[in-house]
Design a protein around this motif. Structure first.
Motif, PDB file in Angstrom:
ATOM      1  N   ASN A   1     -15.754  89.541 -22.329  1.00 57.98           N
ATOM      2  CA  ASN A   1     -17.089  89.567 -22.840  1.00 57.98           C
ATOM      3  C   ASN A   1     -17.847  90.855 -23.281  1.00 57.98           C
ATOM      4  N   PHE A   2     -17.216  91.381 -24.321  1.00 59.00           N
ATOM      5  CA  PHE A   2     -18.011  92.515 -24.717  1.00 59.00           C
ATOM      6  C   PHE A   2     -18.075  92.669 -26.247  1.00 59.00           C
ATOM      7  N   PRO A   3     -18.696  93.684 -26.807  1.00 61.10           N
ATOM      8  CA  PRO A   3     -18.946  93.818 -28.312  1.00 61.10           C
ATOM      9  C   PRO A   3     -17.891  93.419 -29.249  1.00 61.10           C
ATOM     10  N   ASP A   4     -16.742  94.084 -28.841  1.00 59.54           N
ATOM     11  CA  ASP A   4     -15.537  93.995 -29.745  1.00 59.54           C
ATOM     12  C   ASP A   4     -14.617  92.845 -29.569  1.00 59.54           C
ATOM     13  N   VAL A   5     -14.659  91.943 -28.723  1.00 58.76           N
ATOM     14  CA  VAL A   5     -14.060  91.055 -28.252  1.00 58.76           C
ATOM     15  C   VAL A   5     -13.702  90.073 -29.553  1.00 58.76           C
ATOM     16  N   THR A   6     -12.455  89.340 -29.549  1.00 59.09           N
ATOM     17  CA  THR A   6     -12.150  88.396 -30.546  1.00 59.09           C
ATOM     18  C   THR A   6     -11.715  87.225 -29.774  1.00 59.09           C
TER      19      THR A   6
ATOM     20  N   LEU B   1     -10.065  84.749   3.049  1.00 57.66           N
ATOM     21  CA  LEU B   1     -11.402  85.648   3.617  1.00 57.66           C
ATOM     22  C   LEU B   1     -12.181  86.065   2.254  1.00 57.66           C
ATOM     23  N   ALA B   2     -11.597  86.306   0.958  1.00 59.87           N
ATOM     24  CA  ALA B   2     -12.184  86.665  -0.199  1.00 59.87           C
ATOM     25  C   ALA B   2     -13.051  85.359  -0.825  1.00 59.87           C
ATOM     26  N   LEU B   3     -12.944  84.172  -0.115  1.00 60.95           N
ATOM     27  CA  LEU B   3     -13.654  83.013  -0.574  1.00 60.95           C
ATOM     28  C   LEU B   3     -12.794  82.607  -1.914  1.00 60.95           C
ATOM     29  N   THR B   4     -11.602  82.998  -2.188  1.00 61.06           N
ATOM     30  CA  THR B   4     -10.598  82.650  -3.330  1.00 61.06           C
ATOM     31  C   THR B   4      -9.252  81.993  -2.848  1.00 61.06           C
ATOM     32  N   PRO B   5      -9.527  80.894  -2.050  1.00 55.46           N
ATOM     33  CA  PRO B   5      -8.208  80.317  -1.640  1.00 55.46           C
ATOM     34  C   PRO B   5      -6.869  80.112  -2.702  1.00 55.46           C
ATOM     35  N   SER B   6      -5.477  80.402  -2.274  1.00 57.91           N
ATOM     36  CA  SER B   6      -4.666  80.532  -3.418  1.00 57.91           C
ATOM     37  C   SER B   6      -4.460  79.320  -4.144  1.00 57.91           C
ATOM     38  N   SER B   7      -4.749  78.141  -3.478  1.00 59.63           N
ATOM     39  CA  SER B   7      -4.388  76.757  -4.201  1.00 59.63           C
ATOM     40  C   SER B   7      -5.263  76.625  -5.355  1.00 59.63           C
ATOM     41  N   ILE B   8      -6.572  77.083  -5.088  1.00 65.76           N
ATOM     42  CA  ILE B   8      -7.576  77.198  -6.281  1.00 65.76           C
ATOM     43  C   ILE B   8      -7.657  78.134  -7.376  1.00 65.76           C
ATOM     44  N   TRP B   9      -7.283  79.606  -6.674  1.00 62.74           N
ATOM     45  CA  TRP B   9      -7.281  80.628  -7.607  1.00 62.74           C
ATOM     46  C   TRP B   9      -6.107  80.521  -8.467  1.00 62.74           C
ATOM     47  N   LYS B  10      -4.920  80.099  -8.109  1.00 61.82           N
ATOM     48  CA  LYS B  10      -3.588  80.262  -8.697  1.00 61.82           C
ATOM     49  C   LYS B  10      -3.782  79.438  -9.869  1.00 61.82           C
ATOM     50  N   SER B  11      -4.081  78.203  -9.672  1.00 56.61           N
ATOM     51  CA  SER B  11      -4.121  76.998 -10.682  1.00 56.61           C
ATOM     52  C   SER B  11      -5.165  77.477 -12.064  1.00 56.61           C
ATOM     53  N   SER B  12      -6.420  78.041 -11.751  1.00 62.02           N
ATOM     54  CA  SER B  12      -7.260  78.191 -12.784  1.00 62.02           C
ATOM     55  C   SER B  12      -7.091  79.589 -13.249  1.00 62.02           C
ATOM     56  N   HIS B  13      -6.387  80.517 -12.480  1.00 62.56           N
ATOM     57  CA  HIS B  13      -6.070  81.974 -13.000  1.00 62.56           C
ATOM     58  C   HIS B  13      -4.973  82.045 -14.022  1.00 62.56           C
ATOM     59  N   ASN B  14      -3.929  81.282 -13.587  1.00 64.05           N
ATOM     60  CA  ASN B  14      -2.844  81.134 -14.525  1.00 64.05           C
ATOM     61  C   ASN B  14      -3.150  80.316 -15.912  1.00 64.05           C
ATOM     62  N   TYR B  15      -4.128  79.384 -15.642  1.00 57.27           N
ATOM     63  CA  TYR B  15      -4.582  78.718 -17.163  1.00 57.27           C
ATOM     64  C   TYR B  15      -5.094  79.647 -18.047  1.00 57.27           C
ATOM     65  N   HIS B  16      -5.994  80.626 -17.134  1.00 56.56           N
ATOM     66  CA  HIS B  16      -6.838  81.633 -18.054  1.00 56.56           C
ATOM     67  C   HIS B  16      -5.889  82.568 -18.537  1.00 56.56           C
ATOM     68  N   HIS B  17      -4.759  83.138 -17.894  1.00 57.91           N
ATOM     69  CA  HIS B  17      -3.925  83.859 -18.646  1.00 57.91           C
ATOM     70  C   HIS B  17      -3.080  83.175 -19.850  1.00 57.91           C
ATOM     71  N   HIS B  18      -2.893  82.047 -19.978  1.00 62.25           N
ATOM     72  CA  HIS B  18      -2.114  81.270 -20.980  1.00 62.25           C
ATOM     73  C   HIS B  18      -3.135  80.756 -22.034  1.00 62.25           C
ATOM     74  N   HIS B  19      -4.279  80.959 -21.809  1.00 61.93           N
ATOM     75  CA  HIS B  19      -5.358  80.501 -22.864  1.00 61.93           C
ATOM     76  C   HIS B  19      -6.621  81.568 -22.937  1.00 61.93           C
ATOM     77  N   ASN B  20      -6.461  82.692 -22.478  1.00 61.83           N
ATOM     78  CA  ASN B  20      -7.253  83.652 -22.699  1.00 61.83           C
ATOM     79  C   ASN B  20      -7.931  83.739 -24.231  1.00 61.83           C
ATOM     80  N   SER B  21      -9.214  83.693 -24.536  1.00 60.49           N
ATOM     81  CA  SER B  21     -10.097  83.964 -25.789  1.00 60.49           C
ATOM     82  C   SER B  21      -9.574  82.879 -26.649  1.00 60.49           C
ATOM     83  N   ARG B  22      -8.799  81.677 -26.261  1.00 60.99           N
ATOM     84  CA  ARG B  22      -8.813  80.475 -27.140  1.00 60.99           C
ATOM     85  C   ARG B  22     -10.212  79.841 -26.929  1.00 60.99           C
ATOM     86  N   LEU B  23     -10.563  79.630 -28.299  1.00 58.05           N
ATOM     87  CA  LEU B  23     -11.966  78.742 -28.244  1.00 58.05           C
ATOM     88  C   LEU B  23     -11.963  77.429 -27.794  1.00 58.05           C
TER      89      LEU B  23
END
Length: 379
Positions: free
Chosen positions: A280-285, A148-170
């Motif tokens: 994405n905020f002024p003090d982000v690293t 209903l939220a237009l974020t199906p589990s198969s799509i959301w889970k794979s991309s979001h888990n990657y984000h958590h393990h690579h957050n702020s890595r250039l």
């Protein structure tokens, strides 16, 4: 009963609903924290046992270990939060279809949009196994909420888990998040690459997140790229279209507008910006792989969003994002509790939804390696 009196009744009903939400927020929210300061922890959190100035702040695995006592849910509380939120959402959508004057329907529509954000955050917590884990019924219900939220589990889970393990890595932060280029990389990029980059980070992309981020980015395009893997993307689109057609056929354009278009537009625009401001905020690293740590990505590259208590409730405490990234297994309703208890988490880098802070954050476009900060696009 006249239309005016019906509208007045509607307003009183929605005020009562909002009051219930405030009570729930009071029960789960901590006193709004401030930006990093030198103020003693005891003054920010009166009544909380301090660690004392002689005790060094916990870092790394020790700090993560300290959060684990909060990564335990109350199964009854989790079910209450889920069912109460979905019930309020259903009531608010029904309110948009009632034969009231348009101001009352508008109020119901806005509340429905905000409750959609809260329902999504609850779905997001379930995907992290923070609440209702190993529950067949909860899994079915949350899969339906994700569709209903237009974020199906198969799509959301794979991309979001990657984000958590690579957050702020250039060079790897763009999956599951907004892309980040260095100033030098942007200067060398082709015109097409620059255009795509600017589009993805542009405020209009967030404002139109209903279509660009969620309908296309989280549902249609993943299905086109991998139909078998992301069949639920097609299901989300078909079900969304079916709801839209039903509202239009039986209620006309204004039923479609108040019950579906406006709530989704509000929820997805707010959700798109929340995705953005959290990293994405002024003090982000941002760091390359050599200098990256999980704890550093949580505390130095994830913001705390300073919000009124009611907005913390509507957004499912997702504004406590530095704590969520430190330990994603903490249920959303225990994040304020963790912040109260752990001094190391009480002075986060922060932002807010004030027009000034939004403008400041939206202007940040590329990472300046020499200055070690986000800056506007080079002229």
């Amino acid at each position: 009963m006249s239309v005016t009196r019906k509208a007045a009744v509607a307003l009183r009903v929605m005020a009562a609903v909002t009051s219930i939400a405030v009570v729930a927020a009071e029960a789960s929210a901590v006193v709004t924290a401030t930006k990093r300061s030198s103020q003693p922890v005891s003054s920010l959190c009166p009544g909380q046992p301090g660690r004392g100035p002689e005790t060094a702040p916990r870092t790394g695995k020790t700090l993560i270990q300290a959060t684990r006592s909060f990564a335990r849910e109350s199964r009854a509380r989790s079910w209450w939060e889920v069912l109460f939120t979905l019930a309020l959402l259903a009531l608010s959508v029904l309110g948009t279809l009632a034969p009231w004057a348009w101001p009352a329907r508008l109020i119901c529509s806005v509340i429905a949009g905000l409750l959609m954000v809260r329902a999504f955050v609850i779905f997001h917590d379930h995907q992290h196994h923070a609440i209702l884990d190993n529950s067949f019924l909860a899994d079915l219900l949350m899969r339906f909420v994700g569709i209903l939220a237009l974020t199906p589990s198969s799509i959301w889970k794979s991309s979001h888990n990657y984000h958590h393990h690579h957050n702020s890595r250039l060079l790897s932060a763009r999956i599951g998040s907004y892309p980040v280029m260095t100033r030098e990389h942007y200067a060398r990029a082709s015109f097409r690459t620059r255009l795509e980059y600017r589009f993805m980070r542009h405020p209009l992309n967030m404002l139109c997140g209903y279509v660009t981020v969620f309908f296309l980015g989280m549902s249609l395009l993943p299905f086109i790229e991998s139909p078998k893997k992301h069949l639920d993307g097609l299901l989300a689109i078909v079900l969304h279209a079916a709801f839209a057609a039903t509202f239009f056929i039986f209620g006309g354009f204004w039923a479609l507008f108040f019950a579906l278009l406006l709530p989704y537009a509000l929820a997805t625009a707010l959700g798109s910006y929340l995705f953005y401001v959290q990293h994405n905020f002024p003090d982000v690293t941002f760091r390359d792989s050599a200098g990256w740590t999980y704890e550093g990505a949580a505390l130095d590259s994830s913001s705390f969003l300073r919000l009124p208590r009611l907005m913390h409730w509507f957004t499912g405490n997702i504004g406590y994002h530095h704590i969520h990234h430190l330990n994603a297994k903490i249920p959303f309703y225990r994040l304020p509790e963790a912040m109260r208890a752990l001094p190391e988490l009480q002075h986060p880098k922060s932002s807010s939804l004030s027009p000034r802070d939004i403008w400041t954050c939206l202007r940040l476009c590329v990472w300046d390696v020499e200055a070690q900060r986000m800056i506007p696009l080079p002229r």
